[in-house]
Structures are given as structure tokens and as C-alpha cells.
Design a protein around this motif. Structure first.
Motif, PDB file in Angstrom:
ATOM      1  N   ALA A 177       0.836  -1.205   0.000  1.00 31.02           N
ATOM      2  CA  ALA A 177       0.000   0.000   0.000  1.00 31.02           C
ATOM      3  C   ALA A 177       0.865   1.246   0.000  1.00 31.02           C
ATOM      4  O   ALA A 177       1.921   1.289   0.628  1.00 31.02           O
ATOM      5  N   LYS A 178       0.391   2.259  -0.733  1.00 32.16           N
ATOM      6  CA  LYS A 178       1.040   3.572  -0.771  1.00 32.16           C
ATOM      7  C   LYS A 178      -0.010   4.636  -0.469  1.00 32.16           C
ATOM      8  O   LYS A 178      -1.198   4.434  -0.684  1.00 32.16           O
ATOM      9  N   THR A 179       0.470   5.776  -0.024  1.00 31.21           N
ATOM     10  CA  THR A 179      -0.425   6.917   0.192  1.00 31.21           C
ATOM     11  C   THR A 179      -0.685   7.593  -1.150  1.00 31.21           C
ATOM     12  O   THR A 179      -0.066   7.257  -2.162  1.00 31.21           O
ATOM     13  N   ALA A 180      -1.548   8.577  -1.135  1.00 26.81           N
ATOM     14  CA  ALA A 180      -1.855   9.328  -2.357  1.00 26.81           C
ATOM     15  C   ALA A 180      -0.625  10.058  -2.881  1.00 26.81           C
ATOM     16  O   ALA A 180      -0.478  10.276  -4.078  1.00 26.81           O
ATOM     17  N   SER A 181       0.298  10.394  -1.982  1.00 31.15           N
ATOM     18  CA  SER A 181       1.518  11.095  -2.400  1.00 31.15           C
ATOM     19  C   SER A 181       2.633  10.122  -2.793  1.00 31.15           C
ATOM     20  O   SER A 181       3.737  10.545  -3.107  1.00 31.15           O
ATOM     21  N   GLY A 182       2.347   8.826  -2.760  1.00 29.11           N
ATOM     22  CA  GLY A 182       3.326   7.834  -3.203  1.00 29.11           C
ATOM     23  C   GLY A 182       4.235   7.288  -2.122  1.00 29.11           C
ATOM     24  O   GLY A 182       5.177   6.551  -2.419  1.00 29.11           O
ATOM     25  N   GLN A 183       3.989   7.619  -0.876  1.00 23.66           N
ATOM     26  CA  GLN A 183       4.809   7.097   0.216  1.00 23.66           C
ATOM     27  C   GLN A 183       4.334   5.689   0.586  1.00 23.66           C
ATOM     28  O   GLN A 183       3.136   5.424   0.642  1.00 23.66           O
ATOM     29  N   VAL A 184       5.299   4.819   0.853  1.00 20.91           N
ATOM     30  CA  VAL A 184       4.990   3.434   1.214  1.00 20.91           C
ATOM     31  C   VAL A 184       4.354   3.411   2.607  1.00 20.91           C
ATOM     32  O   VAL A 184       4.855   4.030   3.536  1.00 20.91           O
ATOM     33  N   ARG A 185       3.258   2.682   2.753  1.00 18.00           N
ATOM     34  CA  ARG A 185       2.573   2.560   4.038  1.00 18.00           C
ATOM     35  C   ARG A 185       2.557   1.134   4.570  1.00 18.00           C
ATOM     36  O   ARG A 185       2.474   0.920   5.767  1.00 18.00           O
ATOM     37  N   GLU A 186       2.601   0.155   3.682  1.00 15.49           N
ATOM     38  CA  GLU A 186       2.560  -1.243   4.127  1.00 15.49           C
ATOM     39  C   GLU A 186       3.381  -2.101   3.167  1.00 15.49           C
ATOM     40  O   GLU A 186       3.290  -1.947   1.960  1.00 15.49           O
ATOM     41  N   ILE A 189      13.147 -36.687   0.132  1.00 14.71           N
ATOM     42  CA  ILE A 189      12.284 -35.520  -0.027  1.00 14.71           C
ATOM     43  C   ILE A 189      12.763 -34.786  -1.273  1.00 14.71           C
ATOM     44  O   ILE A 189      13.921 -34.385  -1.358  1.00 14.71           O
ATOM     45  N   GLU A 190      11.856 -34.618  -2.231  1.00 12.04           N
ATOM     46  CA  GLU A 190      12.182 -33.907  -3.476  1.00 12.04           C
ATOM     47  C   GLU A 190      12.561 -32.462  -3.172  1.00 12.04           C
ATOM     48  O   GLU A 190      12.292 -31.948  -2.089  1.00 12.04           O
ATOM     49  N   ASP A 191      13.157 -31.805  -4.151  1.00 14.66           N
ATOM     50  CA  ASP A 191      13.479 -30.391  -4.053  1.00 14.66           C
ATOM     51  C   ASP A 191      12.195 -29.642  -3.665  1.00 14.66           C
ATOM     52  O   ASP A 191      11.210 -29.645  -4.391  1.00 14.66           O
ATOM     53  N   THR A 192      12.197 -29.030  -2.482  1.00 13.20           N
ATOM     54  CA  THR A 192      11.008 -28.408  -1.916  1.00 13.20           C
ATOM     55  C   THR A 192      11.297 -26.965  -1.541  1.00 13.20           C
ATOM     56  O   THR A 192      12.361 -26.662  -1.014  1.00 13.20           O
ATOM     57  N   GLU A 193      10.339 -26.098  -1.829  1.00 19.73           N
ATOM     58  CA  GLU A 193      10.479 -24.707  -1.419  1.00 19.73           C
ATOM     59  C   GLU A 193       9.442 -24.396  -0.350  1.00 19.73           C
ATOM     60  O   GLU A 193       8.256 -24.670  -0.533  1.00 19.73           O
ATOM     61  N   MET A 194       9.917 -23.848   0.744  1.00 16.64           N
ATOM     62  CA  MET A 194       9.033 -23.410   1.830  1.00 16.64           C
ATOM     63  C   MET A 194       9.040 -21.888   1.831  1.00 16.64           C
ATOM     64  O   MET A 194      10.015 -21.277   1.402  1.00 16.64           O
ATOM     65  N   GLN A 195       7.974 -21.311   2.352  1.00 19.67           N
ATOM     66  CA  GLN A 195       7.945 -19.852   2.414  1.00 19.67           C
ATOM     67  C   GLN A 195       7.231 -19.366   3.668  1.00 19.67           C
ATOM     68  O   GLN A 195       6.397 -20.062   4.233  1.00 19.67           O
ATOM     69  N   GLN A 196       7.602 -18.180   4.061  1.00 21.02           N
ATOM     70  CA  GLN A 196       6.963 -17.477   5.168  1.00 21.02           C
ATOM     71  C   GLN A 196       6.671 -16.063   4.697  1.00 21.02           C
ATOM     72  O   GLN A 196       7.424 -15.490   3.902  1.00 21.02           O
ATOM     73  N   LYS A 197       5.582 -15.478   5.192  1.00 25.85           N
ATOM     74  CA  LYS A 197       5.215 -14.105   4.858  1.00 25.85           C
ATOM     75  C   LYS A 197       4.843 -13.359   6.128  1.00 25.85           C
ATOM     76  O   LYS A 197       4.243 -13.938   7.032  1.00 25.85           O
ATOM     77  N   ARG A 198       5.204 -12.099   6.164  1.00 27.14           N
ATOM     78  CA  ARG A 198       4.791 -11.217   7.251  1.00 27.14           C
ATOM     79  C   ARG A 198       4.454  -9.858   6.656  1.00 27.14           C
ATOM     80  O   ARG A 198       5.146  -9.374   5.767  1.00 27.14           O
ATOM     81  N   GLU A 199       3.411  -9.228   7.175  1.00 23.19           N
ATOM     82  CA  GLU A 199       3.064  -7.874   6.761  1.00 23.19           C
ATOM     83  C   GLU A 199       3.543  -6.892   7.813  1.00 23.19           C
ATOM     84  O   GLU A 199       3.560  -7.209   9.012  1.00 23.19           O
ATOM     85  N   MET A 200       3.935  -5.709   7.335  1.00 21.80           N
ATOM     86  CA  MET A 200       4.491  -4.715   8.244  1.00 21.80           C
ATOM     87  C   MET A 200       4.069  -3.329   7.763  1.00 21.80           C
ATOM     88  O   MET A 200       4.172  -3.031   6.567  1.00 21.80           O
ATOM     89  N   SER A 201       3.599  -2.519   8.679  1.00 14.47           N
ATOM     90  CA  SER A 201       3.307  -1.132   8.316  1.00 14.47           C
ATOM     91  C   SER A 201       4.641  -0.399   8.179  1.00 14.47           C
ATOM     92  O   SER A 201       5.663  -0.834   8.710  1.00 14.47           O
ATOM     93  N   PHE A 202       4.629   0.683   7.443  1.00 16.89           N
ATOM     94  CA  PHE A 202       5.875   1.409   7.212  1.00 16.89           C
ATOM     95  C   PHE A 202       5.635   2.898   7.333  1.00 16.89           C
ATOM     96  O   PHE A 202       4.585   3.406   6.930  1.00 16.89           O
TER      97      PHE A 202
END
Length: 170
Positions: free
Chosen positions: A88-97, A117-130
Motif C-alpha cells: 500500500a502507498k499513500t496518495a503522495s506515493g509514500q509506502v505505508r505497508e 524428499i524432493e526439491d522443496t520450497e518453503m515460504q513465510q510471509k509477514r506484513e508490516m506497516s511502514f
């Protein structure tokens, strides 16, 4: 009052055990020796080795310069990558999330070359306000979130290793 609380807890014990709840406990691996081939200095490698060292049980971890054929199986940590996506960005283009993503790849092979175990990809995600005015604090928060994601991926990897089984013979 204490007696009543104790009696209440004793009455609930069969209900909690009947629901199937059980603490995870130490993993039980289907192999006793594990060779780890991984990039040196990687935060994911460090976290996996730390978790293997504290896993308990009968697992012996073998590291280079020892030879891989001394172990029953070899864990290949094939790489990791970080990704930072603007949500997410603000109307002025600043990053917010932003969303922080961490990917890690691995595979497990025995000394005969059979893939457990075959070639496996694991992933993690986190959201952060900015907030640009709090850039230093947000950098520290981001580092802490990545440490947490590395830890989660390492624990997930150990659970997958514990659930692994030898491939069927041809």
C-alpha cells in the motif's frame, strides 16, 4: 479456594486429553546420522543447525569437512531468498505497508542417491506497516520479523525431516 481450583482442573483433565491435544515434543527422525550440505554464513543454515543441535533424540549431525557418505542421509539446503513487496502507498506515493517474504529450498537424499524428499520450497510471509519518519525502528522491526521467519522455516524443516521416510525399493 485452592482445593476448589485443583478439583476443577482435575475434572477438566480428561476433557483436554480426549480432544487429542498433545505437546509436540522432540522429533523422532527415521535416520540416525544426517550430513548437512549448506551455504556457509547463511542465516537459514545457522538456524537449521541450531534447531538440529537442540532437537534431542538420537540424531547425529555431520558437517563438512567430513565426507557425506558417512551419514545415512544428506540434507541439501539449496538456497534462500528474501523479497519485499509494497502492498500500500499513500496518495503522495509514500509506502505505508510492505509484505516481507522468505523462501528456502531443500532436499533430502540418502547415500545411495535415493531421494527421500524432493526439491522443496518453503515460504513465510509477514506484513508490516511502514513510516518513513520511523525508518530506523522499522529496519529493526524488519530484521526481527526475518529472524522469526528463519526460525519458523527451520522448525518446519525439522518437522518435515521427522516425517520423511525411505523411498520404496525398485
Amino acid at each position: 479456594m485452592r482445593k476448589r481450583t485443583l478439583l476443577s482442573l482435575m475434572a477438566l483433565a480428561p476433557v483436554v486429553s480426549a480432544c487429542g491435544f498433545r505437546l509436540r515434543g522432540a522429533p523422532s527422525f527415521p535416520f540416525s546420522t544426517l550430513f548437512v550440505r549448506a551455504p556457509e554464513g547463511s542465516p537459514f543454515t545457522r538456524e537449521v543447525l541450531r534447531n538440529l543441535a537442540t532437537a534431542g533424540g538420537n540424531l547425529t549431525v555431520i558437517l563438512p569437512p567430513a565426507k557425506a557418505d558417512t551419514a545415512e542421509v544428506t540434507l541439501f539446503l539449496l538456497g534462500e531468498r528474501r523479497q519485499r513487496v509494497i502492498l500500500a502507498k499513500t496518495a503522495s506515493g509514500q509506502v505505508r505497508e510492505v509484505e516481507l517474504r522468505l523462501f528456502a529450498r531443500f532436499k533430502l537424499v540418502d547415500r545411495e542417491g535415493r531421494v527421500w524428499i524432493e526439491d522443496t520450497e518453503m515460504q513465510q510471509k509477514r506484513e508490516m506497516s511502514f513510516n518513513e519518519s520511523l525508518a530506523l525502528a522499522k529496519d529493526e522491526e524488519e530484521a526481527a520479523l526475518y529472524r522469526n521467519m528463519y526460525s519458523d522455516l527451520a522448525q518446519q524443516l525439522l518437522r518435515r525431516l521427522a516425517a520423511a521416510h525411505a523411498p520404496a525399493a525398485d
